[in-house]
Design a protein around this motif. Structure first.
Motif, short mmCIF file in Angstrom:
data_model
loop_
_atom_site.label_atom_id
_atom_site.label_comp_id
_atom_site.label_asym_id
_atom_site.label_seq_id
_atom_site.Cartn_x
_atom_site.Cartn_y
_atom_site.Cartn_z
N GLU A 58 45.56 46.28 56.06
CA GLU A 58 46.90 46.59 56.68
C GLU A 58 46.86 47.61 57.89
OE1 GLU A 58 51.46 47.51 55.18
OE2 GLU A 58 49.77 47.88 53.88
N LEU A 59 46.13 48.56 57.61
CA LEU A 59 46.07 49.46 58.45
C LEU A 59 45.31 49.13 59.90
CD1 LEU A 59 46.11 52.57 59.55
CD2 LEU A 59 43.89 52.93 58.12
N CYS A 60 44.28 47.98 59.55
CA CYS A 60 43.71 47.66 60.73
C CYS A 60 44.69 46.65 61.56
CB CYS A 60 42.45 46.76 60.39
SG CYS A 60 41.67 45.99 61.71
N LEU A 61 45.58 46.10 60.97
CA LEU A 61 46.45 45.18 61.66
C LEU A 61 47.48 46.09 62.31
CD1 LEU A 61 47.22 42.51 58.78
CD2 LEU A 61 46.25 42.31 61.00
N VAL A 62 48.12 47.26 61.78
CA VAL A 62 48.71 48.09 62.66
C VAL A 62 48.09 48.63 63.84
CG1 VAL A 62 49.92 50.38 62.56
CG2 VAL A 62 49.98 48.55 60.46
N VAL A 63 46.77 48.72 63.86
CA VAL A 63 46.14 49.25 64.94
C VAL A 63 46.06 48.17 65.87
CG1 VAL A 63 43.71 50.07 65.78
CG2 VAL A 63 44.77 51.13 63.60
N LEU A 64 45.67 47.04 65.67
CA LEU A 64 45.65 45.69 66.41
C LEU A 64 47.16 45.68 67.03
CD1 LEU A 64 43.56 43.10 64.39
CD2 LEU A 64 42.80 44.29 66.63
#
Length: 199
Positions: A58-64
């Protein structure tokens, strides 16, 4: 200075964690960046990370989301103002620096491979892909309308082609160290828009 409300404090913490995660993902890659490392580098407990994000993906998706928004904004700036030829030159300059950018490409490829093992994550990436295509479609259509162009493909198909070519060329440039010219992308877009390159 007025004291932050609970909501403001949580939003600030979330932003700091996202900033830190983006820096670490781009520096070290997806797999090498743990939530523990993000928490430590941001100066928070691991509990603070989990109170803002369900998990690393989920954190990765926010960064993406941030990276995609930046990219769309930069392409939009390239295609605003000046002649159509000016815009193609600005886009080619942008693409030269972006396509194959090692930190971003490595991070995105690692995360894409991670998503292959998770249907929910695949769906999340699919939704983001559709949003990027829609943004590019609007950009293409605005150029068609402004300059009275007659493209060979509908705007949505042209947007999908632009994204797919950009991703493929970016991965190739990442692998072979930037030796492939970005002109193949811009020339293809010219052809599909029915635009001749100026001499």
């Amino acid at each position: 200075m007025p004291r932050l409300t609970r909501a403001e404090s949580q939003a600030r913490t979330r932003d700091l964690l996202t900033d830190t995660a983006q820096r670490l993902f781009l520096r070290d890659g997806y797999h090498a960046t743990s939530l523990d490392k993000v928490a430590e580098a941001a100066g928070f407990s691991k509990g603070a990370v989990y109170s803002n994000f369900r998990n690393k993906d989920e954190l990765c998706l926010v960064v993406l989301d941030r990276l995609y928004a930046e990219r769309i904004a930069e392409i939009g700036r390239a295609f605003s103002g000046g002649t159509l030829e000016d815009r193609f030159r600005a886009f080619e300059e942008y693409a030269e620096g972006m396509l194959g950018d090692a930190p971003r490409t490595q991070f995105e490829v690692e995360f894409a491979l991670q998503a292959r093992q998770n249907r929910e994550l695949q769906a999340d990436l699919g939704r983001r892909d559709a949003l990027v295509v829609s943004a590019l479609e609007q950009l293409v259509q605005s150029q068609v309308d402004e300059f009275g162009l007659t493209p060979l493909l509908p705007a949505r198909e042209l947007a999908r082609t632009l994204l797919s070519l950009g991703i493929g060329l970016g991965v190739q440039r990442f692998v072979v160290q930037d030796v492939l010219p970005v002109r193949v992308l811009t020339d293809t877009v010219r052809v599909l828009l029915g635009v001749r390159r100026e001499a």
